[in-house]
Design an enzyme around this catalytic site. Structure first.
Site, mmCIF file in Angstrom:
data_model
loop_
_atom_site.group_PDB
_atom_site.id
_atom_site.type_symbol
_atom_site.label_atom_id
_atom_site.label_comp_id
_atom_site.label_asym_id
_atom_site.label_seq_id
_atom_site.Cartn_x
_atom_site.Cartn_y
_atom_site.Cartn_z
ATOM 1 N N ARG A 6 0.950 0.313 10.525
ATOM 2 C CA ARG A 6 0.336 1.045 9.037
ATOM 3 C C ARG A 6 1.754 0.690 8.295
ATOM 4 N NH1 ARG A 6 -4.216 3.044 7.432
ATOM 5 N NH2 ARG A 6 -4.590 3.507 9.515
ATOM 6 N N ARG A 61 -0.462 -7.215 12.445
ATOM 7 C CA ARG A 61 -1.188 -6.535 13.390
ATOM 8 C C ARG A 61 -1.447 -7.696 14.338
ATOM 9 N NH1 ARG A 61 -5.316 -2.127 11.123
ATOM 10 N NH2 ARG A 61 -3.741 -0.580 10.055
ATOM 11 N N SER A 107 -11.417 -6.883 8.020
ATOM 12 C CA SER A 107 -12.446 -6.287 7.762
ATOM 13 C C SER A 107 -13.166 -7.036 6.715
ATOM 14 C CB SER A 107 -11.756 -5.056 6.800
ATOM 15 O OG SER A 107 -12.813 -4.248 6.539
ATOM 16 N N GLU A 142 -8.258 -1.998 14.281
ATOM 17 C CA GLU A 142 -8.812 -2.837 13.438
ATOM 18 C C GLU A 142 -7.692 -4.102 13.009
ATOM 19 O OE1 GLU A 142 -9.551 -0.999 9.705
ATOM 20 O OE2 GLU A 142 -9.467 -2.705 8.364
ATOM 21 N N ARG A 197 0.754 -1.128 0.183
ATOM 22 C CA ARG A 197 -0.019 -0.044 0.034
ATOM 23 C C ARG A 197 0.840 1.291 0.002
ATOM 24 N NH1 ARG A 197 -5.034 -2.109 2.967
ATOM 25 N NH2 ARG A 197 -5.260 -4.023 2.068
#
Length: 425
Positions: A276, A390, A351, A348, A261
């Site tokens: 992140r 994570r 998802s 989070e 990303r």
RNA sequence: GGAGGGGUGGCUGAGUGGCCGAAAGCACUGGUCUUGAAAACCAGCGAGGGGCGACCCUCCGAGAGUUCGAAUCUCUCCCCCUCCGCCA
């Protein structure tokens, strides 16, 4: 992409739903494009029909040995007129397409109103929060002894990367194995291995292009290639331009990939640690199901993701995303948020979304309906189960013992070659 | 990287300028026959779009061109196969 036919029938209903997503659907613009499309399309088709009919009669005359010169003359400037109308029509179509492609999926009626993540609605909680008789550290401090080396990664590449060492690297790998094994053996997913580099058509199919080009890592080469931002892209696109037999459904795939990303526009956010990153590992669940089954499938798929957190005994909660936080292609999304003692908050970690036929329409992923015998659009779903980096963070922070050690969750022990405590040095 | 051969409906595969959205076979659907099934026979059967409809338009890997007319001819690109070279 939305179904233009039903959009035409009731643009106001779509506008009202899209407002929940914070998107202002321009019905006037849509109706104007639609009117122009209608007149240009029928004019183009009329002219083409005329040309086809006349050309055919020339063929017949020629076969009959007649003089075709007068007929050819009669066609006259038809070609030129057609070219002019056609190019006008093509320009409009491009405009229309660009407009239609930029419209997000409609949110489901059960999606709560709201503008950002603060408005997401909690639906359940699992697990007791850990209690420490010391001040819990976050994963960056826990890994500061050398197991997590952010400086080395910065030297090698730049910010938002990490180097892991020894037992932590092994725990990270163990998590991937455990997740894949659980989903293949308990939840009936077929494992797939896919390319990590994808073309523009694939990104278009799942909805990352054309609107989110700046979030992608584009490869500087002759071909239009990108680093996959999630396994959703290569895995769902296996079925692009396919018509499946109904007996093959549901398709359930689990896939481990690195994800890339660019994180454009998130410069100030989560700059500390592994939360992140530009590159992270993820185990992804993807389903393609008959249209009538997708809501049940979303509940099942979400629970398959929860199962990993329960097995790892990590406290978490489930939230349903409000309209403003819902992604472009999704009709409804559940986020799983794991408890991070080092941050003293839920973050989070998964998802899970139902896209209905929104992605399937873009990529023409269909199945042959047994009732009608005709091809019909599938419904697509996917969810992280889980984001590996994570999850590693969550284990380090939840299983720390205050003496610079992290205990290995029971279900991971078989993957750790006898190691059940990580000494972080 | 070099040389050659290819990309046609769910699949196999014919088609070198008009009668081709496309032969034939397989698969599939319905029917006849049969106690039932198989076989055999008969019929149907690509996809997308527009129109209330009769109908019409588009699609033979993608794009551009030649032509009154292109699956068919020309150009560019993509992909697949075979051989050679290189290589984990």
């Amino acid at each position: 992409m939305l179904d233009l036919r039903s959009l035409r029938q009731n643009p106001q209903a779509a506008k009202a739903l899209l407002k929940i997503k914070g998107y202002d659907f321009d019905t006037l613009r849509f109706e104007e494009l639609e009117t122009q499309r209608k007149s240009l399309q029928s004019l183009t088709e009329e002219l083409r029909n005329e040309r086809n009919v006349k050309s055919k009669s020339i063929g017949k005359a020629k076969a009959a040995g007649e003089d075709i010169a007068p007929l050819v003359a009669e066609v006259g400037d038809l070609g030129e007129r057609l070219d002019a109308v056609e190019s006008k029509f093509h320009r409009l179509q491009e405009e229309y397409q660009a407009f239609a492609q930029s419209v997000p999926n409609l949110p489901d009626a059960s999606v709560p109103a709201g503008s950002d993540e603060a408005d997401n609605v909690e639906v359940d909680r699992w697990g007791a929060l850990p209690e420490f008789n010391f001040e819990p550290k976050d994963h960056v401090d826990l890994g500061a002894g050398g197991m997590l080396d952010f400086e080395a990664a910065t030297k090698i590449t730049g910010s938002r990367f990490v180097v892991m060492h020894g037992a932590v690297a092994r725990l990270h790998r163990a998590l991937i194995q455990f997740m894949l094994d659980t989903h293949t053996s308990k939840h009936d997913y077929e494992e797939v291995y896919v390319p990590y580099i994808v073309n523009a058509d694939s990104l278009y199919g799942t909805g990352q292009l054309p609107k989110f080009a700046e979030d992608q890592f584009r490869i500087d080469s002759d071909a239009d290639f990108y680093l996959a931002p999630t396994a959703e892209v290569p895995v769902t696109n296996i079925y692009r331009d396919e018509i499946l037999e109904a007996g093959r459904l549901p398709i359930k795939h689990v896939c481990h990939t690195p994800c890339f990303r660019s994180e454009a526009g998130s410069y100030g956010r989560d700059t500390r640690g592994m939360i992140r990153q530009h590159q992270f590992e993820k185990v992804e669940l993807v389903q393609l199901v008959e249209p009538g089954r997708s809501w049940d499938a979303l509940e099942e798929l979400t629970d398959h993701a929860r199962e990993i957190l329960r097995a790892l005994e990590l406290p978490f909660r489930t939230v349903v995303l409000c309209g403003g936080d819902l992604g472009f292609s999704a009709a409804k999304t559940y986020d799983l948020e794991v408890w991070l003692p080092g941050q003293n908050q839920y973050r989070e970690i998964s998802s899970c979304s139902n896209f209905l036929d929104f992605q399937a329409r873009r990529m023409q992923a269909r199945y042959r309906s047994p009732e009608t015998g005709k091809p019909e659009l599938l419904h697509t779903l996917n969810g992280s189960a889980l984001a590996v980096g994570r999850t590693l963070v969550a284990i380090m922070e939840n299983y720390q013992d205050g003496d610079g050690r992290v205990h290995v969750p029971d279900v991971l022990k078989p993957y750790m070659a006898g190691l059940d405590v990580l000494d972080l040095g």
